[in-house]
Design an enzyme around this catalytic site. Structure first.
Site, mmCIF file in Angstrom:
data_model
loop_
_atom_site.group_PDB
_atom_site.id
_atom_site.type_symbol
_atom_site.label_atom_id
_atom_site.label_comp_id
_atom_site.label_asym_id
_atom_site.label_seq_id
_atom_site.Cartn_x
_atom_site.Cartn_y
_atom_site.Cartn_z
ATOM 1 N N LYS A 171 0.842 -1.194 0.000
ATOM 2 C CA LYS A 171 0.000 0.000 0.000
ATOM 3 C C LYS A 171 0.874 1.239 0.000
ATOM 4 O O LYS A 171 1.574 1.531 0.964
ATOM 5 C CB LYS A 171 -0.916 0.046 1.221
ATOM 6 C CG LYS A 171 -1.992 1.134 1.065
ATOM 7 C CD LYS A 171 -2.675 1.499 2.356
ATOM 8 C CE LYS A 171 -1.952 2.570 3.129
ATOM 9 N NZ LYS A 171 -1.934 3.897 2.493
ATOM 10 N N GLY A 225 7.449 4.522 8.135
ATOM 11 C CA GLY A 225 6.581 5.650 8.431
ATOM 12 C C GLY A 225 6.846 6.179 9.819
ATOM 13 O O GLY A 225 7.966 6.082 10.326
ATOM 14 N N SER A 226 5.815 6.709 10.422
ATOM 15 C CA SER A 226 6.009 7.397 11.697
ATOM 16 C C SER A 226 6.166 6.406 12.841
ATOM 17 O O SER A 226 5.688 5.268 12.775
ATOM 18 C CB SER A 226 4.817 8.307 11.980
ATOM 19 O OG SER A 226 3.704 7.525 12.351
ATOM 20 N N THR A 227 6.833 6.864 13.881
ATOM 21 C CA THR A 227 7.027 6.022 15.058
ATOM 22 C C THR A 227 5.690 5.720 15.730
ATOM 23 O O THR A 227 5.477 4.610 16.213
ATOM 24 C CB THR A 227 8.016 6.705 16.023
ATOM 25 O OG1 THR A 227 9.327 6.633 15.430
ATOM 26 C CG2 THR A 227 8.058 6.014 17.364
ATOM 27 N N GLY A 256 4.157 3.025 13.857
ATOM 28 C CA GLY A 256 4.996 1.842 14.065
ATOM 29 C C GLY A 256 4.655 1.139 15.366
ATOM 30 O O GLY A 256 4.576 -0.092 15.429
ATOM 31 N N GLU A 286 10.705 0.721 9.863
ATOM 32 C CA GLU A 286 11.658 1.821 9.652
ATOM 33 C C GLU A 286 10.916 3.092 10.009
ATOM 34 O O GLU A 286 10.027 3.519 9.267
ATOM 35 C CB GLU A 286 12.096 1.890 8.186
ATOM 36 C CG GLU A 286 12.751 0.631 7.668
ATOM 37 C CD GLU A 286 14.174 0.444 8.156
ATOM 38 O OE1 GLU A 286 14.658 1.285 8.943
ATOM 39 O OE2 GLU A 286 14.788 -0.551 7.760
ATOM 40 N N CYS A 311 13.463 10.438 7.026
ATOM 41 C CA CYS A 311 13.529 9.915 8.396
ATOM 42 C C CYS A 311 14.937 10.014 8.961
ATOM 43 O O CYS A 311 15.114 10.191 10.152
ATOM 44 C CB CYS A 311 13.015 8.487 8.443
ATOM 45 S SG CYS A 311 13.780 7.431 7.208
ATOM 46 N N GLU A 339 10.482 14.979 15.941
ATOM 47 C CA GLU A 339 10.796 14.901 14.521
ATOM 48 C C GLU A 339 9.864 15.874 13.783
ATOM 49 O O GLU A 339 8.642 15.764 13.886
ATOM 50 C CB GLU A 339 10.583 13.481 14.005
ATOM 51 C CG GLU A 339 10.972 13.339 12.555
ATOM 52 C CD GLU A 339 10.774 11.924 12.026
ATOM 53 O OE1 GLU A 339 9.745 11.318 12.342
ATOM 54 O OE2 GLU A 339 11.651 11.456 11.289
#
Lengths: 295, 335, 478
Positions: free
Chosen positions: C184, C236-238, C241, C258, C292, C389
Site C-alpha cells: 500500500k 513511516g512514523s514512530t 509503528g 523503519e 527519516c 521529529e
C-alpha cells in the site's frame, strides 16, 4: 550420614553484583518436583525490577565497550567456575526438575558447554554478521553488529538451568546486559548461578537475576522505557502477547517464545542476532590527490 | 531588466548575509616568520576530496538555458585570456591572435572582445601592437614559465622585461618544489618580489600548477599563500601538465577568494586555465563562480578563462543561439 | 556591477508522462475498482492541481489482494531462484528505461525537485532491484543456512517521502526471497506504485505476485492485521509503528519497522568546513527535510559556531526554491497541506519556546504547499524543535564543548536512526561513531544510500534492516 544439622542457604537476588533480599521483604516457598519444601526464594517486586534495570544500564557502557576477547575470557571463566561446582548444580537441577542424578548431570554438563560455545562466539559474531559493503561510490562502508542494550530475559519455565544458561549467555556474549526473571517454579539454580557469575570476573550488573512471579516482574520490565529488548522464552501464550503489546511502547526488540523441546540441541546464532543492532558507518575515500582518481 | 522573463518560482534568494570584514592587516602577523606562516597554512580547514568533487559535480547539473545561456556565453567570451604559449610562436601567429581577441567573430560585431591575449614575454610588444586601441589586455607568462626552475634573478628579469614591453598582466608560476618541500616562506618571498617587479601597472596572476600540488589541502594553502603575498589573481595551472583546471579545484579556489575577502576586504580574481574547451564547460565554471564567490566575481576583472580552443566553441554556440541552427568550424576563424 | 546571472526557467518536460484520469487497484495482475467503488484524488503539492483519481481500497479489497498473493505464492516460491532473478533484472532494466518518465511522475505527485528524482530516487530504485535480483539464486550463500525459505505473503505499507524508492526497498528483497507482496503506497503519493504495476506487467511478472492497493491508513491497518499475512514491513512514523507492533503482538508475523529519527549532525572544530556546510544542507534540506534519517539537529562545537553559521546562512541564501520540475530547483514543495501544517506548528512552537528563527529571504509560490528553509539557533535539548521529529526543512542548531558532550547530546533522544560526524581526525571519527547509538553513521558525508548498505534504526527508530545481505533476513524464515 552424620547427625550434623545442615547449614541451609538463604537464596537471594543477584542485582548489580550484589546479593540483596527483595526490597519487598517477601519470599515464596520453592518446592521440588514432588512438592517437598526446598527453600524460600525472594519474591521480587516491581521495585526490584527497576533496580535491576538501573544496574544493567549502568553496566552496559563498560561491558559493551569491553573487548570481545575479554568478554570471551570471562564467559569461559564462568564455565570454569561452574565445572568446579558441578555437584551443587547437579543436585539443584535434580531437585528442581525431578531428574535423576545422571539426567541432571547431563543438563549441567550441557550448560557448562554452552558457556564455552558462546565464549568462543564473542570475537567471531562480528565477522559473521558484519562486514564491508561494496557501495557504488567513493565510500568506505562497514556494517558492524552492536548490542542493543538492556535485555529483559524471561528464563524458560521448565529447563531451570540449561534453558536459563541458553538464554543468558547469548545475550551477554555480544555485550548486552541482562535482567533475568528466573523460572517461577524452579528459581534456585538461577539464584545460585549468581554466585558463580559474581566470582567469574563478570562486572556487577551485567547479569541481574530476579525470582518471583513471572507475570508480576515481567510486566514492568516489558513496559520499562529504559529496557531495549525482551526475550519471552519463559512466557506462556497469553502473557507473551500481553508483554509484546507493552513492549511496543518504546519499540523493544521482542524475541517471541519458540517451541524448544530440547535445550541440549546445538545453538545457532539466532539468540545472539535477536539482540544485535547493525550499525553502518560511511566515510569518503579518494583523497589520494586532486590529480588522482576523480578526473 | 531580466527579472520579468523569469518564473517567480525560480527566483534566487536575496543575499542577506554579509560576512564580517576585518581590517586588511588582520593577517599581517601570519607572514611574520616561516613558522607563523606554516602554522597558519596548516591551520586552514581541511578539504574532503569526495565532498568537494560532489559539490562541483552537483553545480555542474545546473541547466542554463535561453537568455541565461546567451548571457553566460557573452560573459565567458569576455573572460577569455586567449593564449598561445608555444615554442613555435611567431609574430604572425601572435598578431592573428590579437586580431581575434579584439574581434572574435568578424561576422557579428556585437560579439564582445576577449579579456586579454596571453603570450611569452618576448611576444609582448607584438601582442601589444596587435590589440592597440582596444580594451584587450596583454598578459605575459613569466618567471621561467612553465617549470619556474630558474634563479630568482632570472625570474625577476623575465618579469621586468615583460612589464617594460607593456604587459598589463603577469602570469607567474610558483616554485612548486619549494612549496612541496614545505618552504612556504620562499614561495611567499618570491611572489612578493615578483609583485614588486610588476610595479603599479601590471596585475599579477599567480599560477599554482594545481596538478603538481596534487592535494586539495595543498591547493587551499597555496591559494592563501598567494593571496597573502599580494596576488591579484590566483590561477590553477599552466596548461602544460596532465591535470589542469577542473571544476573541483576551481571551486576550491573560489571558496578561498570568497573567504579571503570576508577576512581582509581584499578581492582577488580566479583564473582556471587549461582543459576548458567547450561552452558547456565554461558555463559550468560560471555557475561555480555565481554560486560560490558570487556575482561580484562575474566580471572579467575578477574571473578569466585561460584557454585557446574554447573561444571558437563559444562563438559557434553564440551563432547557434542567434540563428537557431548549429554552426560549424568553417564559420569561425582558425588562427 | 555585473548584471545578475539569473538562470532562465529550465523545466523538465511534463509530456513524457501520461497520467490517466483514474486508476484502479492492482490485484492479481488486473486493475479493478474498489469493492465499494470509492476513489480519492491525488494532487500535485506544488500547484494543488488534481493529477488523477485512484481507488480507495476497502477491507474486502485487502482480503482479495492477500488471497491473490497467497494463491501466487506457491508457484512463485517454487520457481528456481535464477528465474525469479531474471524477472527482477527485467524490472530493474525497465525502470532504467522509463526513469525519465518515472522521475517526472514522482516529482509531480510528491513535490520534490526533479534534480532529486532524476539523480537520487530513480537511480537508487533501479539499483535496488538490480542488487536483489542477484540474490534470488544465491540465498544458500547468504549466511542464513541452506535453502532458507520465504515467509509467504508480505504486507507492506510505505510512506510518501520516497514513494518509488521505498517501494523498491520493500518489493525487491521480498520477491528475491520468494515471497509475494501486497503493497500500500501512501495516500498522497499513489501514482508511482501504480506505474510500477504496469512495469510488472511489462516484465511479465506472474499475476498476484505483486498487488498494489491504494488507500488511506485504514487499508494499511487492515493489511497489517490480515490473518493470512506472514510478514509486515512498514516505513513511516514512530506512532504508527508502535500501533503496528501492538497489532502483530502474539502472532507469528515477522515485522520490520523503519520509523522516525532526529539525527544529530556533529561538526567538530577541525571539520572540512565547506564540505560540512554542504553536508548539513544535504542533511536537512534534501527532499525538503522530509527524510527519516535527516540530520535535523546540528551539533556544532562552540568554538566554530559563528564561522559555521555564517557559512551556512550564506549557503542557504543560494538555495533555489520553486517549481519542482525546474532542473535548477533545490527545494521543492512540502508533500501535503497536512504535513505543512505540522511543520508550521512545530516551527512556531520553536519560536514560542525562545529559539531564534532564521530563514533566507524567500518568496514562496502562491499555490501549493511551501515552507522556507529554516534555521533555529540558541536551541537546547529541552526545546521541542530539538526533540520532536519535524519532518520538514527545519534545522535546530545546538552547541557542544567536548566530544563526550557531543556524543551524550546526540544520543539523548528516543530515536536512533542516523548521525553525522565531521572532523579531519580519523581516530575521533571511529571513537564517536562507536559511541553513537544510531543505525547509520555518515562521517564527512551525509544522506548517502546504496542497495548494498543496510539501513535501519536503533531504539524507537524501529527494528530490522533494509538493504544489503542484512535486508534478506526480514523476508526469510530464519
Amino acid at each position: 550420614m552424620s547427625d550434623r544439622l545442615n547449614v541451609l542457604k538463604t537464596y537471594k537476588l543477584y542485582v548489580g553484583g550484589k546479593f540483596p533480599r527483595s526490597e519487598s521483604g517477601r519470599v515464596y516457598e520453592v518446592t521440588d518436583a514432588k512438592g517437598k519444601w526446598l527453600a524460600n526464594a525472594p519474591l521480587a517486586s516491581r521495585k526490584d525490577a527497576r533496580d535491576a534495570v538501573v544496574a544493567a544500564r549502568k553496566a552496559f557502557g563498560g561491558w559493551s565497550g569491553a573487548t570481545a576477547y575479554n568478554r570471551g575470557q570471562i564467559l569461559y571463566r564462568v564455565a570454569e567456575m561452574l565445572e568446579g561446582r558441578r555437584d551443587q548444580y547437579v543436585r539443584e537441577v535434580a531437585e528442581a526438575e525431578g531428574l535423576s542424578k545422571a539426567k541432571a548431570g547431563e543438563q549441567v554438563d550441557a550448560a557448562i558447554d554452552r558457556w564455552v560455545w558462546y565464549a568462543g562466539w564473542t570475537d567471531k559474531i562480528a565477522q559473521v554478521v558484519g562486514g564491508g559493503n561494496p557501495v557504488a561510490g567513493p565510500f568506505f562502508n562497514l556494517s558492524s553488529p552492536e548490542p542493543t542494550g538492556v535485555v529483559a530475559v524471561l528464563a524458560p519455565r521448565k529447563s531451570s538451568f540449561l534453558g536459563l544458561v541458553s538464554v543468558i549467555a547469548p545475550v551477554i556474549a555480544t555485550g548486552n546486559t541482562a535482567v533475568v526473571v528466573a523460572s517461577e517454579t524452579s528459581p534456585l539454580p538461577a539464584l545460585s548461578l549468581g554466585e558463580v557469575l559474581a566470582t567469574s570476573d563478570l562486572p556487577g550488573g551485567v547479569v541481574n537475576i530476579l525470582s518471583g512471579r513471572t507475570a508480576e516482574i515481567a510486566a514492568p520490565l516489558a513496559a520499562h522505557q529504559d529496557v531495549n529488548a525482551i526475550d519471552l522464552a519463559g512466557a506462556d501464550e497469553a502473557l507473551a502477547k500481553e508483554l509484546e503489546i507493552a513492549a511496543a511502547d518504546n519499540l523493544k526488540r521482542v524475541l517471541r517464545p519458540q517451541p524448544v523441546d530440547n535445550w541440549a540441541a546445538t545453538s545457532g546464532t539466532d539468540r545472539m542476532t535477536a539482540f544485535l543492532e547493525t550499525k553502518t558507518v560511511w566515510h569518503p575515500t579518494g583523497s589520494l590527490g586532486a590529480s588522482g582518481s576523480a578526473y | 531588466m531580466r527579472t520579468g522573463l523569469y518564473s517567480r518560482y525560480a527566483r534566487r534568494y536575496a543575499r542577506l548575509v554579509t560576512m564580517p570584514t576585518t581590517a586588511p592587516n588582520a593577517l599581517s602577523d601570519v607572514t611574520a616568520s616561516d613558522s607563523t606562516l606554516r602554522r597558519f597554512l596548516h591551520g586552514l580547514p581541511g578539504v574532503d576530496a569526495v565532498g568537494l568533487e560532489a559539490r562541483a559535480a552537483s553545480l555542474g547539473t545546473r541547466s542554463i538555458k535561453t537568455t541565461a545561456k546567451a548571457y553566460a556565453i557573452d560573459l565567458a567570451i569576455s573572460m577569455v585570456d586567449l593564449t598561445t604559449l608555444e615554442g613555435a610562436d611567431t609574430p604572425g601567429k601572435v598578431r592573428a591572435l590579437g586580431a581575434k581577441a579584439v574581434r572574435p567573430d568578424p561576422t557579428d560585431r556585437t560579439t564582445p572582445a576577449t579579456a586579454a591575449v596571453c603570450v611569452y614575454p618576448d611576444m609582448v610588444a607584438t601582442a601589444k601592437e596587435a590589440v592597440a586601441g582596444s580594451a584587450v589586455k596583454v598578459a605575459s607568462v613569466a618567471t621561467a614559465f612553465p617549470a619556474g626552475r630558474a634563479p630568482i634573478a632570472v625570474k625577476l628579469a623575465d618579469v621586468r622585461e615583460a612589464v617594460a614591453a607593456g604587459a598589463d598582466e603577469i602570469d607567474m608560476v610558483i616554485d612548486r618544489g619549494a612549496f612541496l618541500a614545505g618552504n612556504y616562506m620562499k614561495v611567499y618571498d618570491e611572489i612578493t618580489a615578483v609583485k614588486e617587479a610588476c610595479g603599479t601597472s601590471a596585475r599579477l596572476k599567480v599560477i599554482f600548477e594545481t596538478g603538481e600540488l596534487s592535494t586539495y589541502d595543498n591547493i587551499r594553502r597555496a591559494s592563501w599563500l598567494g593571496m597573502l603575498a599580494g596576488a591579484d589573481f590566483i590561477k590553477t595551472s599552466t596548461g602544460k601538465v596532465a591535470v589542469n583546471a577542473t571544476p573541483a579545484n576551481t571551486l576550491l579556489m573560489l571558496e578561498a577568494v570568497r573567504d579571503f575577502r570576508a577576512q581582509t576586504g581584499v578581492q582577488v580574481g580566479v583564473k582556471p586555465a587549461g582543459g576548458i574547451r567547450t561552452s558547456k564547460d565554461a558555463v559550468k565554471f560560471l555557475v561555480l563562480v555565481n554560486e560560490t564567490a558570487g556575482e561580484d566575481w562575474l566580471d572579467n576583472h575578477w574571473f578569466r578563462f585561460g584557454a585557446s580552443s574554447l573561444l571558437n566553441d563559444l562563438l559557434m554556440q553564440r551563432q547557434k543561439l542567434a540563428t537557431g541552427r548549429y554552426s560549424g568550424p568553417d564559420y569561425v576563424t582558425v588562427d | 556591477m555585473a548584471p545578475v546571472f539569473e538562470y532562465a526557467p529550465a523545466p523538465e518536460s511534463r509530456s513524457i508522462v501520461d497520467i490517466a484520469p483514474s486508476y484502479g487497484l492492482f490485484i492479481d495482475g488486473e486493475f479493478a475498482e474498489a469493492a465499494d467503488g470509492k476513489a480519492f484524488k491525488t494532487v500535485s503539492p506544488s500547484t494543488e492541481e488534481v493529477l488523477s483519481e485512484v481507488a480507495e481500497a476497502t477491507e474486502a479489497d485487502v482480503d482479495r489482494a492477500v488471497k491473490a498473493a497467497r494463491a501466487a505464492f506457491e508457484k512463485w516460491s517454487a520457481l528456481p531462484g535464477s528465474e525469479r532473478a531474471k524477472y527482477l533484472f527485467r524490472i530493474a532494466r525497465i525502470i532504467q528505461e522509463r526513469s525519465r518518465e518515472l522521475a517526472v511522475l514522482e516529482t509531480l505527485d510528491n513535490g520534490k525537485p526533479i534534480r532529486e528524482t532524476r539523480d537520487a530516487d530513480l537511480p537508487l530504485v533501479a539499483a535496488h532491484f538490480f542488487y536483489y535480483a542477484g540474490w534470488a539464486d544465491k540465498l544458500d550463500h547468504a549466511g542464513y543456512g541452506a535453502d532458507p525459505r520465504p515467509l509467504g505473503v508480505a504486507g507492506q505499507v510505505i510512506p510518501w517521502n520516497f514513494p518509488l524508492l521505498m517501494l523498491a526497498w520493500k518489493i525487491a528483497p521480498a520477491l528475491a526471497t520468494g515471497n509475494t507482496v501486497v503493497l500500500k503506497p501512501a495516500e498522497t503519493t499513489p501514482l508511482s506504485a501504480l506505474f510500477f504495476a504496469d512495469i510488472c506487467r511489462q516484465a511479465g511478472l506472474p499475476k498476484g505476485v505483486v498487488n498494489i492497493l491504494t488507500g488511506d491508513g485504514r487499508a494499511g491497518a487492515a493489511l497489517i492485521a490480515h490473518p493470512d499475512v506472514n510478514k509486515v514491513a512498514f516505513t513511516g512514523s514512530t506512532a504508527v509503528g508502535k500501533e503496528i507492533a501492538r497489532t502483530v503482538a502474539g502472532t507469528r508475523k515477522k515485522v520490520t519497522l523503519e520509523l522516525g529519527g532526529k539525527g544529530a549532525n556533529i561538526v567538530f572544530d577541525d571539520a572540512p568546513i565547506d564540505q560540512a556546510v554542504e553536508g548539513i544542507v544535504n542533511g536537512i534540506f534534501f527532499n525538503q527535510g522530509q527524510v527519516c534519517c535527516a540530520g535535523s539537529r546540528l551539533l556544532v562545537q562552540e568554538s566554530v559556531q559563528d564561522e559555521l553559521l555564517d557559512s551556512l546562512k550564506r549557503r542557504l541564501s543560494t538555495l533555489r526554491l520553486g517549481d519542482p520540475l525546474d532542473k535548477n530547483t533545490d527545494i521543492g514543495a512540502i508533500n501535503s497541506a497536512e504535513q505543512l501544517a505540522r511543520i508550521t506548528k512545530l516551527a512556531d512552537l520553536g519560536e514560542a519556546e525562545g529559539a531564534e528563527r532564521w530563514s533566507p529571504a524567500c518568496e514562496l509560490p502562491e499555490n501549493g504547499y511551501w515552507f522556507a528553509p529554516t534555521l533555529f539557533t540558541n536551541v537546547t535539548q529541552a526545546h521541542t524543535v530539538a526533540r520532536d521529529e519535524i519532518f520538514g526543512p527545519v534545522l535546530s542548531v545546538l552547541t557542544f564543548r567536548t566530544p563526550d558532550e557531543a556524543v551524550a547530546k546526540a544520543n539523548n533522544t528516543p530515536y536512533g536512526l542516523s548521525a553525522g560526524i565531521w572532523t579531519e581526525k580519523g581516530s575521533r571519527i571511529l571513537a564517536v561513531a562507536n559511541k553513537l547509538r544510531a543505525g547509520v553513521i555518515w562521517s564527512n558525508t551525509f544522506n548517502k544510500f546504496d542497495p548494498t548498505s543496510p539501513f535501519g534504526g536503533y531504539k524507537e527508530s524501529g527494528f530490522g534492516r533494509e538493504g544489503g545481505r542484512h535486508g534478506l533476513e526480514a523476508y526469510l524464515d530464519v
